[in-house]
Design an enzyme around this catalytic site. Structure first.
Site, PDB file in Angstrom:
ATOM      1  N   ASP A 163       0.949  -1.359  -0.375  1.00 59.34           N
ATOM      2  CA  ASP A 163       0.034   0.075  -0.155  1.00 59.34           C
ATOM      3  C   ASP A 163       1.218   1.368  -0.126  1.00 59.34           C
ATOM      4  OD1 ASP A 163      -2.513   1.418  -0.131  1.00 59.34           O
ATOM      5  OD2 ASP A 163      -1.945   1.840   2.398  1.00 59.34           O
ATOM      6  N   ASN A 416       7.185  -6.928   7.690  1.00 57.44           N
ATOM      7  CA  ASN A 416       5.647  -6.526   7.671  1.00 57.44           C
ATOM      8  C   ASN A 416       4.358  -7.039   6.870  1.00 57.44           C
ATOM      9  OD1 ASN A 416       4.214  -3.871   8.071  1.00 57.44           O
ATOM     10  ND2 ASN A 416       3.075  -4.738   6.332  1.00 57.44           N
ATOM     11  N   GLU A 417       3.784  -7.785   7.433  1.00 63.07           N
ATOM     12  CA  GLU A 417       2.457  -8.252   7.727  1.00 63.07           C
ATOM     13  C   GLU A 417       3.043  -9.480   5.760  1.00 63.07           C
ATOM     14  OE1 GLU A 417      -0.995  -5.231   6.031  1.00 63.07           O
ATOM     15  OE2 GLU A 417      -1.283  -4.991   8.596  1.00 63.07           O
ATOM     16  N   ASN A 471      -0.283  -5.199  13.489  1.00 62.20           N
ATOM     17  CA  ASN A 471      -0.973  -4.109  13.163  1.00 62.20           C
ATOM     18  C   ASN A 471      -2.470  -4.132  13.103  1.00 62.20           C
ATOM     19  OD1 ASN A 471       1.205  -3.658  12.592  1.00 62.20           O
ATOM     20  ND2 ASN A 471       1.072  -3.825   9.974  1.00 62.20           N
ATOM     21  N   TYR A 473      -6.377  -2.712  12.706  1.00 55.72           N
ATOM     22  CA  TYR A 473      -7.519  -2.408  12.635  1.00 55.72           C
ATOM     23  C   TYR A 473      -8.848  -2.169  12.642  1.00 55.72           C
ATOM     24  CZ  TYR A 473      -3.695  -0.406   9.638  1.00 55.72           C
ATOM     25  OH  TYR A 473      -2.441   0.194   9.574  1.00 55.72           O
ATOM     26  N   TYR A 477     -11.010  -1.426   8.816  1.00 57.03           N
ATOM     27  CA  TYR A 477     -11.625  -2.332   8.387  1.00 57.03           C
ATOM     28  C   TYR A 477     -12.343  -3.571   8.697  1.00 57.03           C
ATOM     29  CZ  TYR A 477      -7.779  -0.623   5.911  1.00 57.03           C
ATOM     30  OH  TYR A 477      -6.212   0.769   4.728  1.00 57.03           O
ATOM     31  N   GLU A 510       0.749  -0.995  14.688  1.00 56.84           N
ATOM     32  CA  GLU A 510       0.191  -0.148  13.128  1.00 56.84           C
ATOM     33  C   GLU A 510      -1.581   0.157  14.438  1.00 56.84           C
ATOM     34  OE1 GLU A 510      -0.291  -1.045   9.393  1.00 56.84           O
ATOM     35  OE2 GLU A 510       1.368  -1.229   9.217  1.00 56.84           O
ATOM     36  N   TRP A 555      -0.583   4.513  12.954  1.00 53.55           N
ATOM     37  CA  TRP A 555      -0.209   4.161  11.316  1.00 53.55           C
ATOM     38  C   TRP A 555      -1.304   5.638  10.998  1.00 53.55           C
ATOM     39  CZ3 TRP A 555       2.623   1.671   8.200  1.00 53.55           C
ATOM     40  CH2 TRP A 555       2.983   2.435   7.037  1.00 53.55           C
ATOM     41  N   LYS A 574      -4.370   7.839   6.517  1.00 56.92           N
ATOM     42  CA  LYS A 574      -4.667   7.774   7.612  1.00 56.92           C
ATOM     43  C   LYS A 574      -3.579   8.315   8.466  1.00 56.92           C
ATOM     44  CE  LYS A 574      -6.287   2.810   7.553  1.00 56.92           C
ATOM     45  NZ  LYS A 574      -6.129   2.900   6.487  1.00 56.92           N
TER      46      LYS A 574
HETATM   47  C1  BDP Z   1      -1.317  -2.339   7.034  1.00 57.39           C
HETATM   48  C2  BDP Z   1      -0.392  -2.059   5.883  1.00 57.39           C
HETATM   49  C3  BDP Z   1      -0.116  -0.960   5.520  1.00 57.39           C
HETATM   50  C4  BDP Z   1      -0.857  -0.245   5.166  1.00 57.39           C
HETATM   51  C5  BDP Z   1      -2.508  -0.266   5.548  1.00 57.39           C
HETATM   52  C6  BDP Z   1      -3.681   0.659   5.685  1.00 57.39           C
HETATM   53  O1  BDP Z   1       1.217  -2.548   7.179  1.00 57.39           O
HETATM   54  O2  BDP Z   1       1.061  -0.381   4.546  1.00 57.39           O
HETATM   55  O3  BDP Z   1      -0.734   1.378   4.384  1.00 57.39           O
HETATM   56  O4  BDP Z   1      -2.614  -1.093   6.455  1.00 57.39           O
HETATM   57  O5  BDP Z   1      -4.055  -0.619   4.816  1.00 57.39           O
HETATM   58  O6  BDP Z   1      -1.871  -3.168   5.982  1.00 57.39           O
HETATM   59  O7  BDP Z   1      -3.776   1.804   6.166  1.00 57.39           O
END
Ligand code: BDP
Length: 604
Positions: A163, A416-417, A471, A473, A477, A510, A555, A574
Site C-alpha cells: 500500500d 511487515n504483514e 497491526n 484495524y 477495516y 499500526e 499508522w 490515515k
Molecule cells: C497495513 C499495511 C500498511 C497499510 C495499512 C493501511 O502494513 O502498509 O498502509 O495497513 O491499510 O496493512 O492503511
C-alpha cells in the site's frame, strides 16, 4: 559499510544535481557510452515519478536511464576512488565510460564500486540503467505481468502488492569518495555497558583494505572532542569510565576516531559516531539501559510532495521536531530501511528506531475473513509461489551491515504483514531470523509485524520473535464505525496474547483510521476528524489495561501516496498529519497523552 565522510585523508565529491533521464522503450538499443538521446532531466536525489508532467512517464514500469558527466581533479588521481549509491530503486546497472562496472538489486540499501581502473582523463560519462520492476522474487513483492502492444513491443506492468506508491529512480545521494590505497574498510562498534559501574567496554573491529597498516589506533572522543579512551589493533577494546549513556531523546554520541599508521605516518583516518546504550527484552518488558521503555510514535514512510521517496532532509528534520513536540519518542522505518541520513539524524536526535526490511507484500491471498485464516492447518499459496528468500537474506545482510553501529536502532523488523499464519511460514522465516541474529554484532531483539488475521492461535512463528508487534484495524477495516464492539475485540485479543506469551512484550506497530482533513461530522462518522480522535481514544484506553503492552506506534505519521484504487483518495489518508505536515485534530489529543506518558516506567 561506512558512510562517506571527509577527513584528513578522505574527500567526498557530490554527484547530486540534475541528470539526463530517459525511459527505455526497448525499441532501439541504448549505448551507455554515448550521450543519452534525450533532453529530459531529473533531479537527484529524488524519485522521477512526480517530477514529470507526463502521465505515461510517471506510471512507467520497466527500464529507464540516468546519465551525467563528472571530472576527477588531478590531485585525487593517486587515491582510491569509490562511487557510492545511497540507493538505486529497484535494480541498477552502472556504466562508466561505456563499460558496466557494477550491478545491484534492491532499492533501499547502498552499494559501491571502485572506479580507478575505469576513469579517463577529463570528462567521464556515468550512465545508470534502472528497473522499477517488482515481482515474486523481489522485495517489496509486486504482481508482475507483460503483454505485447499492437506494434509487438513489450508492455510491462507492476501491480504493487503493498500500500504505497512504487516511487523509483535515484532516491538517495550519489557520491564519489576518496581514500588512500591502504584504507579502513569497515568498523564495528559494540559497547558492552556495565550499568552499575557506569563503564563501557567498547569492542572495536576494524577491517582494512589494500596494503596492511603497521598499526591501527583508535581514540574515543567525547562530545567536546576530548579523548576518553584509547585502543590499538584491528580487534581492540577501549574502556570508557563515567560513561555518558545514549538515552531516548537525550542522545549522547562518542566518536571512534580510527587511524591506520604505516612507517610512523598516519595514512587513513575515519570517524565513526556511536552511542552507548543497552537493549534487552526481559520478562515482558523492553529495556533500554535497564529501564522499561514505552514506545510512543509512528509507522512512517519516506514520502513527500515532488521528491516522492527521494531524500528530503528538511522534511526529515521537521518530522522529528513534530514528533518531539508531540511527546513521541520513536518510529518504525515502515516498510524498508530509510536513508543513511535519516538514521544518522535519529542517532543525533535520540529518536528510537525499529528498522524494517523491505519485506512487504509477502501475502498472496488477501482477505478480511479473519475466521477463515484462523482455522487449523490453514494454508494459502504464498510460500509456494514466492521466491523471495534470497532477496530477503541479502537485504538483512545489507541493512545490518549499514546500520549495525547505530544506537538509535533498537530492534530489527524482519517483515511487515507476511502470511505467517499459513503453513510454510515457519520454514521460510526461521533461517532469516537465524541469519539476522548471527549477523547483528549488537544482538538487538527481532520482530516481524503481524497483520490482523494473525491471532495467538493462527500465528505459526511467534516463537521466533522477541516482541509481539501487531497491526490492528478494529474500527476501521473491521467493524468500521463501531467503536464499542472494536473496543471489546481489541481488549479480548490483547488479553489473549498477554496470557499466552507472558514473557513477550506486546506492542502495536499500526492502528489508524483514514481521515479527510477538514471533514467534520455531528455523528462522529468514519473519515471525519472526530472519528479519528474517538478511534485513538478507544485504543489508548485498552492499551493502558494490558501489563505487557510496551508501545503504541500509530499508522501513519502523515498521509502518503499509493497506487490508484477505490479505497484510496490521492493516497492513504490515515496520517495524523497531512502529506504537507499540517495537523489533523487528533494531534492535540495525542500530544496531550504522549506528553504525559514517561519514556520509561509507564508499565511497571
Ligand atoms: C497495513 C499495511 C500498511 C497499510 C495499512 C493501511 O502494513 O502498509 O498502509 O495497513 O491499510 O496493512 O492503511
Amino acid at each position: 559499510m561506512l558512510y562517506p565522510i571527509t577527513t584528513d585523508s578522505r574527500t567526498v565529491l557530490n554527484l547530486d544535481g540534475t541528470w539526463k533521464f530517459m525511459i527505455d522503450h526497448e525499441t532501439t538499443p541504448i549505448d551507455p557510452g554515448k550521450p543519452l538521446p534525450t533532453e529530459t532531466v531529473m533531479a537527484v536525489p529524488a524519485s522521477f515519478n512526480d517530477q514529470t508532467a507526463d502521465a505515461e512517464v510517471r506510471e512507467h514500469s520497466g527500464f529507464f536511464w540516468y546519465q551525467r558527466h563528472f571530472t576527477i581533479p588531478k590531485t585525487l588521481k593517486d587515491q582510491r576512488l569509490v562511487l557510492r549509491f545511497g540507493s538505486a530503486t529497484h535494480e541498477a546497472w552502472v556504466y562508466l565510460n561505456g563499460e558496466e562496472i557494477t550491478h545491484h538489486k534492491g532499492g533501499f540499501t547502498p552499494f559501491e564500486v571502485e572506479i580507478n581502473d575505469h576513469l579517463i582523463d577529463g570528462d567521464n560519462l556515468l550512465a545508470v540503467r534502472l528497473s522499477n520492476i517488482l515481482d515474486f522474487t523481489t522485495l517489496p513483492v509486486g504482481n508482475y505481468s507483460e503483454e505485447k502492444d499492437a506494434d509487438g513491443h513489450t508492455v510491462r506492468k507492476v501491480d504493487e502488492n503493498f500500500d504505497f506508491y512504487n516511487y523509483a529512480g535515484l532516491n538517495r545521494p550519489i557520491k564519489i569518495y576518496s581514500t588512500p590505497r591502504a584504507h579502513i574498510d569497515d568498523i564495528t562498534v559494540v559497547p558492552n555497558v556495565d550499568l552499575k559501574k557506569g563503564t563501557a567496554d567498547v569492542h572495536l573491529e576494524v577491517k582494512t583494505g589494500g596494503e596492511k597498516f603497521d598499526e591501527i589506533r583508535t581514540t574515543i572522543l567525547d562530545e567536546s572532542g576530548q579523548s576518553v579512551a584509547e585502543a590499538t589493533g584491528a580487534d581492540a577494546h577501549a574502556l570508557i569510565s563515567n560513561v555518558h549513556l545514549w538515552q531516548p531523546l537525550k542522545a549522547y554520541l562518542y566518536t571512534a576516531k580510527v587511524v591506520g599508521v604505516t612507517n610512523g605516518e598516519i595514512v587513513d583516518v575515519y570517524e565513526e559516531p556511536f552511542g552507548v546504550r543497552t537493549v534487552e527484552v526481559k520478562a515482558g518488558k523492553f529495556l533500554i539501559n535497564g529501564q522499561p521503555f514505552y514506545f510512543k510514535g509512528f509507522g512512517k514512510h519516506e514520502d513527500t510532495y515532488v521528491n516522492g521517496k527521494g531524500l528530503n532532509e528538511a522534511v526529515n528534520v521537521l518530522d522529528i521536531n513534530l514528533m518531539k513536540k508531540m511527546g513521541a519518542n520513536s518510529f518504525r522505518t515502515s516498510h524498508y530501511p530509510y536513508s543513511d541520513e535519516m538514521i544518522r539524524l535519529c542517532d543525533r536526535e535520540g529518536i528510537v528506531v525499529i528498522e524494517e526490511t523491505p519485506a512487504v507484500g509477502l501475502m498472496l491471498s488477501f482477505t478480511f475473513n479473519v475466521s477463515e485464516v484462523t482455522k487449523d492447518g490453514y494454508q494459502d499459496d504464498t510460500w509456494e509461489k514466492l521466491k523471495t528468500a534470497e532477496a530477503h537474506k541479502q537485504v538483512i545482510r545489507e541493512m545490518i551491515d549499514r546500520d549495525k553501529n547505530h544506537a538509535c536502532v533498537v530492534m530489527w523488523s524482519i517483515a511487515n504483514e507476511a502470511a505467517n499464519y499459513s503453513q510454510g511460514a515457519h520454514e521460510y522465516f526461521e533461517p532469516l531470523f537465524k541469519e539476522a541474529r548471527k549477523l547483528d554484532p549488537q544482538k538487538r531483539p527481532l520482530t516481524y509485524v503481524a497483520i490482523m488475521w494473525t491471532s495467538p492461535k493462527s500465528d505459526k512463528c511467534t516463537d521466533l520473535v522477541d516482541v509481539i508487534a501487531l497491526n490492528r484495524y478494529y474500527g476501521w477495516y473491521i467493524d468500521n464505525g463501531d467503536l464499542k464492539i472494536s473496543e471489546q475485540k481489541t481488549r479480548d485479543e490483547l488479553k489473549e496474547w498477554q496470557a499466552k506469551y507472558p514473557d513477550k512484550p506486546i506492542m502495536y506497530t499500526e492502528y489508524g483510521a483514514d481521515t479527510m482533513p477538514g471533514l467534520h461530522s455531528n455523528y462522529d462518522e468514519p473519515w471525519s476528524e472526530e472519528y479519528q480522535e474517538d478511534y485513538y481514544r478507544m485504543n489508548s484506553k485498552v492499551f493502558d489495561e494490558i501489563p505487557n503492552f510496551v508501545g503504541e506506534q500509530l499508522w501513519n505519521f502523515a498521509d502518503f501516496q499509493t497506487k490508484f484504487g477505490i479505497n484510496r483518495v490521492q493516497g492513504n489518508k490515515k496520517g495524523i498529519f497531512t502529506r504537507g505536515r499540517e495537523p489533523k485534530a487528533v494531534v492535540r489529543y495525542l500530544s496531550k497523552r504522549w506528553n504525559s506518558i514517561p519514556d520509561f516506567g509507564y508499565k511497571k
